[in-house]
Design an enzyme around this catalytic site. Structure first.
Site, PDB file in Angstrom:
ATOM      1  N   GLN A 158       4.503   0.171   2.205  1.00 30.87           N
ATOM      2  CA  GLN A 158       3.796  -0.623   3.204  1.00 30.87           C
ATOM      3  C   GLN A 158       3.597  -2.008   2.625  1.00 30.87           C
ATOM      4  OE1 GLN A 158       1.894   0.304   6.502  1.00 30.87           O
ATOM      5  NE2 GLN A 158       3.961   1.083   6.296  1.00 30.87           N
ATOM      6  N   TYR A 212       3.673   1.117  10.493  1.00 27.27           N
ATOM      7  CA  TYR A 212       2.785   1.862   9.595  1.00 27.27           C
ATOM      8  C   TYR A 212       3.530   3.021   8.915  1.00 27.27           C
ATOM      9  CZ  TYR A 212      -1.551  -0.619  10.771  1.00 27.27           C
ATOM     10  OH  TYR A 212      -2.551  -1.547  10.891  1.00 27.27           O
ATOM     11  N   SER A 213       2.771   3.795   8.155  1.00 28.97           N
ATOM     12  CA  SER A 213       3.384   4.774   7.250  1.00 28.97           C
ATOM     13  C   SER A 213       4.182   5.870   7.938  1.00 28.97           C
ATOM     14  CB  SER A 213       2.302   5.422   6.385  1.00 28.97           C
ATOM     15  OG  SER A 213       1.899   4.486   5.428  1.00 28.97           O
ATOM     16  N   ASN A 244       0.840  -1.201   0.000  1.00 21.06           N
ATOM     17  CA  ASN A 244       0.000   0.000   0.000  1.00 21.06           C
ATOM     18  C   ASN A 244       0.870   1.243   0.000  1.00 21.06           C
ATOM     19  OD1 ASN A 244      -0.238  -1.290   2.790  1.00 21.06           O
ATOM     20  ND2 ASN A 244      -1.238   0.597   3.304  1.00 21.06           N
ATOM     21  N   ASP A 245       0.771   2.119   0.955  1.00 21.97           N
ATOM     22  CA  ASP A 245       1.360   3.464   0.827  1.00 21.97           C
ATOM     23  C   ASP A 245       2.858   3.487   0.506  1.00 21.97           C
ATOM     24  OD1 ASP A 245      -1.032   3.520   2.168  1.00 21.97           O
ATOM     25  OD2 ASP A 245      -0.281   4.607   3.907  1.00 21.97           O
ATOM     26  N   ARG A 272      -1.699   8.794  13.072  1.00 27.57           N
ATOM     27  CA  ARG A 272      -0.590   8.117  12.381  1.00 27.57           C
ATOM     28  C   ARG A 272      -0.056   8.897  11.176  1.00 27.57           C
ATOM     29  NH1 ARG A 272      -5.203   4.635  11.840  1.00 27.57           N
ATOM     30  NH2 ARG A 272      -6.265   5.044   9.863  1.00 27.57           N
ATOM     31  N   ASP A 273       1.037   8.382  10.627  1.00 26.24           N
ATOM     32  CA  ASP A 273       1.640   8.779   9.356  1.00 26.24           C
ATOM     33  C   ASP A 273       2.423  10.095   9.446  1.00 26.24           C
ATOM     34  OD1 ASP A 273       0.102   6.599   8.593  1.00 26.24           O
ATOM     35  OD2 ASP A 273      -1.472   7.811   7.678  1.00 26.24           O
ATOM     36  N   GLU A 301      -5.717  10.716   6.676  1.00 26.08           N
ATOM     37  CA  GLU A 301      -4.515   9.883   6.643  1.00 26.08           C
ATOM     38  C   GLU A 301      -3.432  10.571   5.803  1.00 26.08           C
ATOM     39  OE1 GLU A 301      -5.802   5.349   7.266  1.00 26.08           O
ATOM     40  OE2 GLU A 301      -6.236   6.023   5.246  1.00 26.08           O
TER      41      GLU A 301
HETATM   42  C1  FRU Z   1      -3.249   4.528   4.469  1.00 26.37           C
HETATM   43  C2  FRU Z   1      -2.954   3.787   5.771  1.00 26.37           C
HETATM   44  C3  FRU Z   1      -2.153   4.652   6.730  1.00 26.37           C
HETATM   45  C4  FRU Z   1      -1.482   3.640   7.598  1.00 26.37           C
HETATM   46  C5  FRU Z   1      -1.170   2.549   6.606  1.00 26.37           C
HETATM   47  C6  FRU Z   1      -1.198   1.153   7.175  1.00 26.37           C
HETATM   48  O1  FRU Z   1      -3.491   3.665   3.419  1.00 26.37           O
HETATM   49  O2  FRU Z   1      -4.154   3.355   6.383  1.00 26.37           O
HETATM   50  O3  FRU Z   1      -2.932   5.595   7.437  1.00 26.37           O
HETATM   51  O4  FRU Z   1      -0.335   4.132   8.207  1.00 26.37           O
HETATM   52  O5  FRU Z   1      -2.128   2.656   5.577  1.00 26.37           O
HETATM   53  O6  FRU Z   1      -0.758   0.238   6.225  1.00 26.37           O
END
Ligand code: FRU
Length: 489
Positions: A63, A106-107, A46-47, A166-167, A221
């Site tokens: 991710q 996580y991100s 993902n991210d 987060r992030d 996010e």
């Molecule tokens: C966005 C998200 C972030 C989080 C990550 C987890 O897609 O939900 O907010 O850190 O993915 O994989």
């Protein structure tokens, strides 16, 4: 296989290296693997995270859940390159291996401090009662991009906010470090907060960015705050925005506000939220400065909470091509980074006159090509460009001159992702259609409209590659096409 909670929170240590290698081989043989986009070696991507130019190379992480096409225990997988297109797979770097990040690394983002690379990210911890505790972590990496130390810099959440916190996206300014972070208030509204840190990386909360968008989704996010062309830009991904006509059609949004931000008052003056991409599959982008000093963005070509056709082959998603950002007339212009042109191997040019009849051209390479279309003259009210294959599957781009609406229709394009009823996306152009620059890979199309004024990104899962491109119009149109076959990357 059934993805129980237990199965989702199993990590790499639960499988042998031989099994992992076998999983990689199997994924590589599956249909719809991309040729020149960053995609997961196994499992789910993902991210984009930690994007930075450091000591002569671009480092980018994603991710990653290694064991299947679902969101589970997340790692940071590392890819690196001397330019912005020839990325090499390096392997996982941030492991969810402490109490603070036991349920996912996580991100987050990267920064260079005194010749060292530091990574800021959210450690996701769950208690036995499955309560989520987010911890903001800093990891110090060595020049081989391995973690030498990591520790929490903020444990838990500040008062007034929920576990959705987060992030961190970090930067340095005037002797201080800052990060912007996504949050949800206890009233269930999305926010971006700013933290300030000293040279020993002790951080404290400055407060919320005052955007005036007080009721704009339940969670924001992946915020990213930067200066561009004398303006400040805040990118973020609000969740919980209702569709509004042609706007906000995706499950979650990814967009930006442009204006002036003050670190003293935390006020961000702006003219409203705009979507970054008008296609189907775009989320959680991250920017960094290129070696030439341009602001470059890469996004996740996918969205949460949707099943994709590659799931059956045990992998999911890819990243977008890098885009250079600039501001023109208070909107972001996104152009493909010139490094992408290094993929070109040969070209073919054609001029098509379209009137009542359709005109068809063959794609120079069905699975990996760049198709640049210039509209030299357009007397027609309606114009369409259709990519099709032998199985009668097709992707259609249609343009209405009198309304300025440009529609992307993937309803007949092949196998479709789940949970999305509407298989069209529309953007209103602010200038007549002049150009389309289209990047085609095995299972995606990225469409840059009018020199990057708008972008539409979509995944596509046809039975066979699209081979033809047909132009039709309700009047006289003169079109110039230039195609490039692209290398594997
Ligand atoms: C966005 C998200 C972030 C989080 C990550 C987890 O897609 O939900 O907010 O850190 O993915 O994989």
């Amino acid at each position: 296989m059934e993805w129980t909670r237990e199965a989702r929170y199993r990590g790499l240590a639960s499988i042998s290296n031989d099994i992992f290698e076998a999983m990689k081989d199997q994924v590589n043989q599956s249909p719809w693997r991309q040729h020149y986009h960053i995609q997961p070696v196994t499992g789910l991507l993902n991210d984009p995270n930690g994007f930075i130019y450091f000591k002569g190379k671009y480092h980018l992480f994603y991710q990653w859940f290694p064991l299947g096409p679902v969101h589970g225990l997340k790692y940071w997988y590392h890819v690196e390159s001397e330019d912005l297109i020839h990325f090499e797979n390096k392997g996982p770097v941030i492991y969810p291996d402490t109490t603070y990040d036991s349920h996912g690394a996580y991100s987050g983002s990267s920064i260079q401090i005194d010749h060292h690379l530091y990574v800021f990210y959210t450690g996701n911890h769950r208690t036995k009662a499955w309560e989520r505790i987010p911890n903001q972590m800093v990891a110090k990496l060595n020049d081989d991009i391995e973690v030498v130390a990591k520790q929490p810099i903020i444990e838990g959440v500040p008062q007034g906010y929920t576990e959705h916190f987060r992030d961190p996206k970090v930067w340095q300014e005037d002797e201080h470090y800052y990060f912007v972070i996504g949050a949800q208030t206890t009233e269930q509204t999305g926010r971006a907060l700013i933290y300030q840190g000293d040279t020993s990386l002790n951080f404290h909360l400055l407060g919320e960015i005052d955007t005036g968008l007080s009721e704009f989704g339940y969670m924001w996010e992946c915020p990213d705050l930067f200066k561009l062309d004398d303006k400040d830009v805040l990118i973020f991904c609000p969740q919980g925005i209702e569709p509004d006509g042609i706007h906000f059609q995706n499950i979650y949004q990814s967009g930006y506000i442009i204006g002036d931000f003050s670190l003293e008052t935390l006020e961000m003056k702006h003219d409203g939220f705009m979507e970054l991409d008008h296609g189907f599959d775009f989320y959680a982008p991250q920017t960094t400065l290129s070696k030439e000093g341009e602001r470059v963005l890469i996004g996740w070509m996918g969205l949460p909470d949707i099943n994709y056709p590659t799931d059956q082959y045990d992998w999911a998603h890819c990243l977008t091509l890098p885009r250079v950002l600039n501001i023109k007339d208070d909107t972001l212009i996104q152009k493909v980074h010139p490094d992408v042109e290094k993929l070109r191997v040969c070209s073919y040019e054609a001029i098509c006159e379209v009137n009542q009849d359709s005109t068809m051209i063959d794609l120079i390479h069905p699975e990996r090509s760049e198709v640049d279309i210039s509209i030299v003259e357009n007397e027609a009210d309606e114009l369409s460009v259709v990519f099709s294959n032998q199985s009668d599957e097709a992707v259609k781009i249609s343009y209405e001159k009198y309304t300025g609406a440009l529609m992307l229709d993937r309803s007949q394009s092949g196998t479709l992702p789940s949970n999305q009823d509407n298989q069209t996306r529309t953007v209103k152009l602010n200038q007549p259609l002049q150009s389309l620059r289209i990047f085609i890979d095995t299972s995606s199309m990225e469409i840059f409209i009018n020199e990057g004024t708008h972008v539409m990104t979509t995944r596509l899962f046809p039975k066979a590659p699209y081979e033809h491109c047909m132009f039709s119009a309700s009047g006289n149109v003169k079109i110039k096409t230039k195609q490039y076959e692209l290398k594997r990357g």
